[in-house]
Design a protein around this motif. Structure first.
Motif, mmCIF file in Angstrom:
data_model
loop_
_atom_site.group_PDB
_atom_site.id
_atom_site.type_symbol
_atom_site.label_atom_id
_atom_site.label_comp_id
_atom_site.label_asym_id
_atom_site.label_seq_id
_atom_site.Cartn_x
_atom_site.Cartn_y
_atom_site.Cartn_z
ATOM 1 N N THR A 1 0.827 -1.196 0.000
ATOM 2 C CA THR A 1 0.000 0.000 0.000
ATOM 3 C C THR A 1 0.865 1.251 0.000
ATOM 4 O OG1 THR A 1 -0.108 0.162 2.409
ATOM 5 C CG2 THR A 1 -1.742 -1.246 1.333
ATOM 6 N N LEU B 1 0.382 -6.783 1.694
ATOM 7 C CA LEU B 1 -0.809 -7.613 1.813
ATOM 8 C C LEU B 1 -0.816 -8.676 0.727
ATOM 9 C CD1 LEU B 1 -3.418 -4.746 2.370
ATOM 10 C CD2 LEU B 1 -2.468 -6.254 4.124
ATOM 11 N N HIS C 1 -13.355 -8.632 -0.228
ATOM 12 C CA HIS C 1 -12.752 -8.169 1.021
ATOM 13 C C HIS C 1 -13.410 -8.855 2.215
ATOM 14 C CE1 HIS C 1 -10.324 -4.821 -0.649
ATOM 15 N NE2 HIS C 1 -11.270 -4.787 -1.578
ATOM 16 N N SER D 1 -6.854 -7.472 3.952
ATOM 17 C CA SER D 1 -6.707 -6.085 4.360
ATOM 18 C C SER D 1 -5.701 -6.046 5.518
ATOM 19 C CB SER D 1 -8.050 -5.518 4.826
ATOM 20 O OG SER D 1 -8.376 -6.032 6.110
ATOM 21 N N ARG D 2 -5.370 -4.864 5.955
ATOM 22 C CA ARG D 2 -4.450 -4.741 7.102
ATOM 23 C C ARG D 2 -5.122 -5.207 8.395
ATOM 24 N NH1 ARG D 2 -2.532 0.931 6.812
ATOM 25 N NH2 ARG D 2 -2.840 0.477 4.607
ATOM 26 N N CYS E 1 -8.502 1.649 5.442
ATOM 27 C CA CYS E 1 -8.913 0.729 4.370
ATOM 28 C C CYS E 1 -8.811 1.384 3.002
ATOM 29 C CB CYS E 1 -10.328 0.208 4.600
ATOM 30 S SG CYS E 1 -11.667 1.367 4.206
ATOM 31 N N ASP F 1 -5.767 0.210 1.427
ATOM 32 C CA ASP F 1 -5.841 -1.189 1.002
ATOM 33 C C ASP F 1 -6.665 -1.333 -0.282
ATOM 34 O OD1 ASP F 1 -4.560 -1.474 3.429
ATOM 35 O OD2 ASP F 1 -6.279 -2.352 4.456
ATOM 36 N N TRP G 1 -5.248 -2.552 -4.092
ATOM 37 C CA TRP G 1 -5.763 -3.709 -4.831
ATOM 38 C C TRP G 1 -6.385 -3.295 -6.163
ATOM 39 C CZ3 TRP G 1 -3.752 -8.075 -4.107
ATOM 40 C CH2 TRP G 1 -3.376 -8.524 -2.837
#
Length: 289
Positions: free
Chosen positions: A10, A16, A39, A71-72, A95, A98, A102
């Motif tokens: 990210t 991730l 997700h 996700s984190r 988020c 993230d 993606w």
């Protein structure tokens, strides 16, 4: 089943992982999207069994790729360098990093029309991201069983006294300069959270009440709810308001999946039938070849 393990970093330096499955050349695209990015919910991950795996089989048959991602907030807790991450430590606003990373990955792989599908906390993040970023690469989205995070509703629930005590404890830890200190929360679910994370999600600001963010979404959005949670304080508001949402916001649709629980495990066929029918309608309305 051919699965490609993939990874991204990210913009703020979090690595991730995920997996990508692509359809065979014989399966022509039918649904108007090239890939669906999935997700997970709180503490989930891309490698645990999920209805997303079954959805992936169905998507591939209709010529659409599936990208299941972390996700984190994946798993309960983990470290990257000096950072504590995972469900116990995540801040939902992050988020956006993230989701964007993606989407960048999908674009680099040549996917032009992207759908986002979030489950549980991932569904809350999906609505939040759509309202904040308005990323043109996302053509539509599905949010399955998003809990509504409203501080006053939890305070008014039968477990309100315990919730109030946990909120007060989190505020004390934050005031003492210990934002990452853990507390064993019980409401809305028994799980350890850092003081910062608990207040971020459930504090009085109700920052992630997705009802408040729906008016700022622009793409077609399907909200699904499992029928076995319609009486739960986190999900009852969607059960009540969901059938009327399309009258409030023309881009929002709602579908109750009868007999399903939060994991949709016993009703994956019914869930897929609803999502596929909705995707077909969205594709027809868009008039995209």
């Amino acid at each position: 089943m051919h699965v490609e393990l993939v990874s991204i970093e990210t913009a703020d330096g979090v690595r991730l992982g995920g997996y990508l499955r692509t359809p065979s050349a014989a399966n022509t695209a039918k649904l108007g999207v090239d890939v669906v990015i999935c997700h997970h919910g709180v503490g989930g991950n891309f490698y645990a069994a999920s209805f997303f795996d079954t959805m992936g089989d169905a998507l591939l048959a209709d010529g659409t790729a599936i990208l299941r991602v972390n996700s984190r907030g994946h798993d309960q807790a983990f470290h990257q360098q000096q950072r504590r991450l995972g469900a116990a430590y995540e801040v939902i606003d992050d988020c956006q990093h993230d989701f964007t990373a993606w989407l960048d990955f999908a674009a680099e792989r040549g996917f032009r029309r992207v759908a986002v599908w979030g489950h549980s906390l991932g569904a809350v993040k999906t609505v939040y991201f759509l309202s904040q970023a308005n990323d043109p690469r996302v053509v539509c989205a599905v949010a399955s069983s998003p809990p509504r995070f409203v501080n006053q509703a939890y305070l008014a629930s039968e477990n309100g006294a315990r919730f109030a005590a946990d909120i007060a404890r989190a505020q004390q830890l934050l005031a003492a300069g210990e934002p990452e200190a853990l507390l064993e929360a019980q409401v809305p679910q028994p799980r350890p959270f850092s003081a910062r994370t608990y207040l971020d999600k459930y504090g009085p600001d109700a920052r992630y009440d997705y009802f408040a963010h729906l008016p700022r979404t622009r793409v077609p959005l399907l909200l699904t709810l499992d029928s076995l949670e319609t009486g739960d304080v986190s999900f009852a508001p969607l059960a009540e308001r969901g059938p009327k949402m399309s009258a409030e916001w023309s881009n929002v649709s709602y579908q109750l999946i009868d007999g399903a629980d939060h994991s949709y495990g016993a009703r994956t066929r019914e869930l897929w039938d609803s999502v596929r029918s909705w995707l077909t309608r969205v594709h027809a309305a868009a008039g995209v070849a």
